[in-house]
Design an enzyme around this catalytic site. Structure first.
Site, short mmCIF file in Angstrom:
data_model
loop_
_atom_site.label_atom_id
_atom_site.label_comp_id
_atom_site.label_asym_id
_atom_site.label_seq_id
_atom_site.Cartn_x
_atom_site.Cartn_y
_atom_site.Cartn_z
N HIS A 1 -7.69 -4.78 9.97
CA HIS A 1 -7.05 -4.40 8.74
C HIS A 1 -6.00 -5.00 8.17
O HIS A 1 -5.30 -5.61 8.74
CB HIS A 1 -6.96 -2.59 7.72
CG HIS A 1 -6.30 -2.35 8.95
ND1 HIS A 1 -6.30 -0.94 9.05
CD2 HIS A 1 -5.07 -2.59 8.75
CE1 HIS A 1 -5.20 -0.50 9.55
NE2 HIS A 1 -4.09 -1.69 9.00
N GLU B 1 -9.79 -1.60 5.39
CA GLU B 1 -10.40 -1.26 6.27
C GLU B 1 -11.74 -2.39 6.83
O GLU B 1 -12.05 -3.08 5.25
CB GLU B 1 -10.99 0.21 6.48
CG GLU B 1 -9.78 1.35 6.46
CD GLU B 1 -8.98 1.09 8.10
OE1 GLU B 1 -8.96 0.29 8.82
OE2 GLU B 1 -8.39 2.31 8.51
N ASP C 1 -8.15 -3.05 14.32
CA ASP C 1 -9.42 -3.19 13.85
C ASP C 1 -9.52 -4.14 12.76
O ASP C 1 -10.74 -3.93 12.12
CB ASP C 1 -9.62 -2.10 12.31
CG ASP C 1 -9.30 -1.09 12.11
OD1 ASP C 1 -8.38 -1.63 11.49
OD2 ASP C 1 -9.83 -0.93 11.30
N ASP D 1 0.97 -1.11 0.13
CA ASP D 1 -0.41 -0.03 0.01
C ASP D 1 0.90 1.80 0.01
O ASP D 1 2.30 1.40 0.21
CB ASP D 1 -0.98 -0.24 1.50
CG ASP D 1 -0.10 -0.83 2.30
OD1 ASP D 1 1.00 -0.91 2.33
OD2 ASP D 1 -0.55 -0.93 3.68
C1 F6R Z 1 1.27 -1.35 5.81
C2 F6R Z 1 0.04 -2.26 6.32
C3 F6R Z 1 -0.65 -1.86 7.45
C4 F6R Z 1 -0.41 -2.59 8.96
C5 F6R Z 1 -1.13 -2.79 9.96
C6 F6R Z 1 -0.81 -3.39 11.27
O1 F6R Z 1 1.93 -1.68 4.39
O2 F6R Z 1 -0.03 -2.53 5.53
O3 F6R Z 1 -2.03 -3.34 7.26
O4 F6R Z 1 0.77 -4.16 8.70
O5 F6R Z 1 -1.12 -1.26 9.77
O6 F6R Z 1 0.62 -1.92 11.41
P1 F6R Z 1 1.52 -1.72 12.55
O7 F6R Z 1 2.82 -2.72 11.57
O8 F6R Z 1 2.27 -0.41 12.24
O9 F6R Z 1 1.66 -2.27 13.73
#
Ligand code: F6R
Length: 259
Positions: free
Chosen positions: A136, A141, A134, A65
């Site tokens: 995702h 989301e 959440d 992303d």
């Molecule tokens: C980032 C991504 C997100 C993160 C998620 C967890 O490329 O795709 O899905 O993996 O937000 O973020 P952290 O690892 O910072 O807790």
């Protein structure tokens, strides 16, 4: 799903690095996540590159992303982040590190082109994933279609809040839109490797593993995938009720080593 529960995230990083290394040694295509969760794994892979001749020269990589609206030179773009945290420290060809174009004039077309480029590369062999509190994955989301493709998404206010730590703790600096691989796109990777640490991921991990498959927990789509490894520390595993099913071994070897 293979669920591996470890005491500490350093242990998880080593297991994850073992798994990724087996793909790297065959020059396979890597799917990379940003965020805090995979950092230990990236550091371990960098160490193996430096000390154990692990070479990434035959690999290519696709990011999950990207924020929309930040110039590529911005230090918090995922384009810059993955280079700073990982790929500039290994011998992968920088031109082979691909990410969605969050600056595209025609985002819909850029998103479709990104999906096509993954397909043209033969698909992702091993996809590293974190999970949002959440539920995702990527930036899909809750309520995201479980068959979605790469597209623009609006971040939930909770995710904006979670990510403000990368923007001087100032939510107003966090972009509210992202271009993310869809859940359908992610699901086409041949092996999904999801990591999660800490108590604030416990609810999401429980919903992903033991809850119903539901767009309200996008990560629950992993229940429909044929090859998923989930590595969690005890805090992230604390919401699981059925741990008697997990951490199983075959001929005294954990299954990620047995196969
Ligand atoms: C980032 C991504 C997100 C993160 C998620 C967890 O490329 O795709 O899905 O993996 O937000 O973020 P952290 O690892 O910072 O807790």
């Amino acid at each position: 799903m293979e669920i591996v529960i470890v005491q500490h995230k350093d242990e998880a990083a080593k297991i994850a690095a073992d798994i990724v290394e087996s793909y790297v040694r065959e020059g396979k295509t890597l799917g990379l996540a940003t965020g805090s969760t995979p950092l230990g794994t990236y550091q371990e892979l960098i160490r193996r590159h430096r000390e154990q001749d692990l070479s990434f020269r035959d690999c290519q990589a696709f990011l999950l992303d990207e924020y929309v609206g930040l110039p590529r030179s911005h230090e918090q773009t995922y384009y810059q982040t993955i280079r700073r945290e990982f790929t500039s420290h290994i011998d992968i060809d920088d031109a082979q590190v691909h990410s969605p174009d969050g600056t595209a004039e025609h985002p819909g077309e850029a998103a479709r082109a990104y999906d096509r480029s993954i397909g043209d590369a033969g698909g992702v062999d091993i996809q590293i994933l974190g999970i949002g509190s959440d539920g995702h994955i990527g930036f899909n989301e809750p309520t995201s279609s479980l068959q979605s493709r790469t597209r623009i998404k609006t971040l939930h206010p909770d995710t904006v809040r979670d990510n403000a730590r990368f923007f001087d703790d100032d939510e107003s600096k966090v972009p509210h839109h992202v271009m993310t691989q869809g859940i359908g796109t992610i699901g086409e990777a041949r092996h999904l490797l999801l990591l999660a640490f800490g108590e604030n991921k416990a609810e999401a991990i429980a919903a992903m593993v033991e809850g119903p498959v539901s767009a309200m927990c996008p990560a629950s789509a992993l229940q429909m995938h044929e090859h998923v490894t989930v590595i969690v520390d005890t805090a992230a595993a604390s919401g699981l009720k059925h741990t008697q099913y997990y951490n199983y071994a075959l001929e005294n070897k954990p299954t990620w080593q047995a196969f």
